[in-house]
Design an enzyme around this catalytic site. Structure first.
Site, PDB file in Angstrom:
ATOM      1  N   HIS A 105       0.818  -1.217   0.000  1.00 24.83           N
ATOM      2  CA  HIS A 105       0.000   0.000   0.000  1.00 24.83           C
ATOM      3  C   HIS A 105       0.849   1.263   0.000  1.00 24.83           C
ATOM      4  CE1 HIS A 105       0.210  -0.251   4.556  1.00 24.83           C
ATOM      5  NE2 HIS A 105       0.259   1.067   4.427  1.00 24.83           N
ATOM      6  N   ASP A 241       1.233  -7.808   2.261  1.00 28.19           N
ATOM      7  CA  ASP A 241       1.320  -6.370   2.004  1.00 28.19           C
ATOM      8  C   ASP A 241       2.778  -5.932   1.851  1.00 28.19           C
ATOM      9  OD1 ASP A 241       0.893  -3.676   1.801  1.00 28.19           O
ATOM     10  OD2 ASP A 241      -0.348  -3.492   3.588  1.00 28.19           O
ATOM     11  N   SER A 665       3.925   2.092   8.506  1.00 27.31           N
ATOM     12  CA  SER A 665       3.688   1.176   7.397  1.00 27.31           C
ATOM     13  C   SER A 665       4.997   0.951   6.653  1.00 27.31           C
ATOM     14  CB  SER A 665       2.648   1.758   6.443  1.00 27.31           C
ATOM     15  OG  SER A 665       1.378   1.776   7.033  1.00 27.31           O
TER      16      SER A 665
END
Length: 733
Positions: A105, A241, A665
């Protein structure tokens, strides 16, 4: 006192071990020390200040690393492998050739920009089998932290308590500018100063910014985004991810603009990768750039966020997402156009929902009230007059700012973020303001800049999708926003008719139309803009925001910031034995914890690890959230996991007690020895309130097991070239 006890424990262990070495004739039993790990978890710590308390706490959790192993200016250390990825996420170097690992992402925008209906890398994935196949990403940067210096004394030079806040901040900003310019650094390096502890401490960061970053690999979204928005913020999770990029440098290994002559960056340190996996209570260290937290807000502020501001933002995004989703499900081109925007919008919509639930579940507001009661008692007992009115000041200021904050959040959510046409009118409004403030030259500079940004905006814009979003959200603003902040052109309006008029006639609904409006002299452009119905509507709203709403908010917020700064200082003085870490501010931080399951509610316990079996259980053929590539199904059926499986199963994700937030992240999850074991990408829904209240019982971060990353790269993508440049280790064996 608990920290003193920990130091004594370590000292006793050291003495005991020494006595064994010196007297072989005595057989001693191992010393077992029980530590309440709840008390030493949570916090986002400055890596240059780990020696002492933090180093000891990490040892109690199982770390074998020293503070210098993590941060060292003069020698290679973990920090040299950690980079700020494009200003928003974190990434880490995992090979001697500058190979970067971050989240799918985080790389999503780049993957999307290289995608088309003919070459859909979101759908099919992308893998470069050699350097020549790697894809450039204009404008993308990664930032290294070379050094951190405390410049608090320089920043506060000449600042007096007797000064008003405006004068204080003016002088502080001047001093920051001086400290930045005086920083010792190389010509290719940068320096910036950041505030910590609500303005009670200032640190200077010397950085290196690399501008040639190329896409190397990404799994299809059916792996990298598996579960999509349904599983976002949830556990158990089965999302691969991750994506891969590479840093390129000039011949001297220094930052350079993109060039075919550039070569892969040679890092000072890169992370070896552990193949041994994780187990309950294993030490985990997450290293990265957390964006923003508010751990020390007073109860009245948290109450306002949970019961007033968050519900308003949730409702706006809920309505926008439902409309956009209905179009994405029926048109593949719109799905590509809106994939990144939809994910971005949904991310915090769901986060705010979980945050509210977590605050209530953990009784955080009452806990803050209890702390404030104790604070007031000690302040009174010690006659700390300067702190006696702080809580009353908070009550008065937050009461006064509530309607202003609510209207401001509505403007941001409706006019700036979620109605794209209104966001475009805001850019045009900025152009007109540039002319009014600076004349023709300022207008021309702004026009070129805005046209450049709008080109990217219109690439992923669809007026058919935006039109119903406009009608719904503007109507919602009129219904729910405080009436004193309602522009006159929104009163008594038929919004269905207004929407049709605007989207039928406005030239701002297309890039060609916008370029036509923006052509000509400054006076001609402004005349054309003001005759455009979309611009005329947006202009009145934006004008109200800048002339009425924002000045009032900033006036009150400056007062709140001043009280918060004093309150932060007071907390550390009144409670000298409590642990206080600085709130996140997008600077490099360390957070340590352990692999741990948790009990989200009565009678339910979540284990630490998920497996590929769970992907197959969730599989829904053709569903854009839960589809699974045929090749992954085949590998599962054959149990062809290579050296990455564990007892006949393929681990996918695991959870830990690391205190993370947005910006973490892509952060590496690192084991006790400094090896990569996972890739941080999310938090559990019950623990999203950790931005305001970290609770070790339910706050968990979610990480992709690095073995799943390697399995996808090796077995699924057949990108053995990437595996070959990594260093794979077995620290447990």
């Amino acid at each position: 006192m608990k920290y003193i006890k920990l130091y004594l424990i370590v000292a006793l262990i050291t003495i005991s071990c020494k006595s064994v070495q010196e007297t072989n004739s005595v057989v001693q039993k191992p010393v077992t020390v029980e530590v309440d790990t709840r008390e030493i978890q949570g916090g986002m710590w400055i890596p240059s200040l780990l020696e002492g308390m933090n180093e000891t706490e990490m040892m109690q959790l199982g770390s074998k690393m020293t503070a210098k192993d993590i941060y060292d200016v003069n020698n290679s250390s973990l920090k040299d492998a950690i980079v700020h990825f494009n200003g928003g996420c974190t990434s880490e170097i995992i090979s001697p050739n500058g190979l970067l690992l971050t989240n799918h992402h985080c790389g999503f925008g780049a993957i999307q920009s290289h995608s088309s209906v003919e070459h859909d890398y979101l759908e099919n994935g992308f893998w470069a089998m050699n350097y020549d196949e790697e894809l450039a990403n204009p404008g993308m940067t990664v930032t290294f932290i070379k050094r951190i210096d405390d410049v608090t004394s320089q920043v506060f030079e000449g600042v007096l308590d007797s000064m008003d806040e405006v004068t204080k901040m003016k002088l502080i900003n001047q001093n920051i500018d001086k400290a930045t310019k005086a920083a010792q650094k190389e010509s290719w390096q940068n320096a910036n100063v950041k505030s910590f502890y609500d303005g009670n401490q200032y640190l200077l960061f010397v950085t290196e910014i690399y501008k040639d970053v190329r896409l190397v690999g990404a799994p299809p979204s059916s792996i990298g985004k598996f579960g999509a928005d349904t599983d976002n913020w949830m556990w158990p999770r089965h999302t691969g991810d991750f994506s891969m990029f590479r840093i390129y440098a000039d011949a001297n290994n220094r930052p350079a603009e993109y060039s075919k002559e550039n070569v892969p960056y040679k890092p000072k340190h890169y992370l070896p990768i552990s193949l041994d996996g994780v187990a309950e209570k294993d030490f985990t260290l997450v290293f990265g750039f957390p964006g923003s937290t508010d751990e020390y807000l007073p109860a009245v502020a948290v109450n306002q966020i949970v019961n007033v501001l968050n519900p308003a933002k949730i409702e706006v995004r809920d309505n926008a997402l439902k409309i956009v989703d209905s179009y994405m499900r029926t048109d593949p081109a719109i799905k590509i156009q809106y994939a990144s925007k939809y994910a971005s919008t949904a991310n915090y919509w769901k986060k705010w929902i979980g945050e509210n639930q977590g605050i209530k579940k953990s009784n955080a507001i009452q806990k803050k009230k209890d702390l404030e009661t104790e604070f007031s008692k000690i302040v009174a007992e010690k006659d700390l007059v300067g702190y006696s009115t702080l809580l009353a000041d908070f009550e008065n200021l937050y009461k006064e700012i509530e309607k202003v904050s609510l209207a401001r959040d509505y403007w941001i959510e409706v006019a700036y973020r979620n109605v794209e046409l209104l966001g475009i009118t805001f850019r045009a409004f900025q152009l007109e303001q540039a002319y009014l403030r600076g004349g023709e030259q300022a207008f021309e500079n702004a026009r070129q800049s805005i046209l450049g940004r709008l080109e990217g905006t219109y690439k992923n814009y669809n007026a058919t999708v935006d039109k119903p979003v406009f009608e719904k959200l503007v109507s919602l603003y009129v219904e729910k926003s405080p009436k004193e902040y309602l522009p006159s052109n929104m009163k008594g309006v038929n919004f269905e008719k207004l929407t049709n008029d605007i989207y039928t006639t406005s030239k701002l609904t297309s890039y060609e139309g916008a370029k036509e409006l923006f052509s000509g002299s400054a006076e001609e452009v402004i005349k054309k803009l003001n005759a455009d119905k979309a611009y005329a509507f947006g202009k009145e709203w934006h004008t109200m925001f800048y002339t009425t709403l924002e000045p009032k908010f900033q006036e009150l917020n400056m007062q709140i910031v001043a009280v918060q700064k004093k309150y932060m200082k007071a907390l550390m003085e009144v409670f000298p034995n409590k642990r206080f870490f600085p709130d996140a501010n997008s600077t490099l931080r360390v957070t340590y914890g352990q692999v741990r399951g948790y009990e989200p509610r009565d009678g339910v316990y979540y284990n630490t690890t998920t497996y590929l079996d769970g992907v197959i259980e969730k599989y829904v053929p053709g569903d854009y959230e839960f589809n699974v590539p045929q090749k992954l199904l085949d590998l599962y059926e054959a149990k062809d996991y290579g050296p990455y499986g564990e007892n006949g199963k393929m681990p996918v994700c695991f959870i830990g007690t690391n205190h993370t937030t947005g910006g973490n992240s892509g952060s590496p999850a690192i084991d006790a020895h400094g090896n990569l074991i996972g890739l941080n990408f999310d938090r559990v829904w019950e623990g999203t309130m950790s931005d305001m209240n970290y609770d070790p019982d339910i706050c968990r971060n979610i990480m992709v097991d690095v073995r799943y990353v390697l399995f996808i790269v090796d077995k699924f993508a057949r990108a053995k070239n990437l595996i070959n440049e990594m260093t794979l280790v077995h620290p447990k064996k």
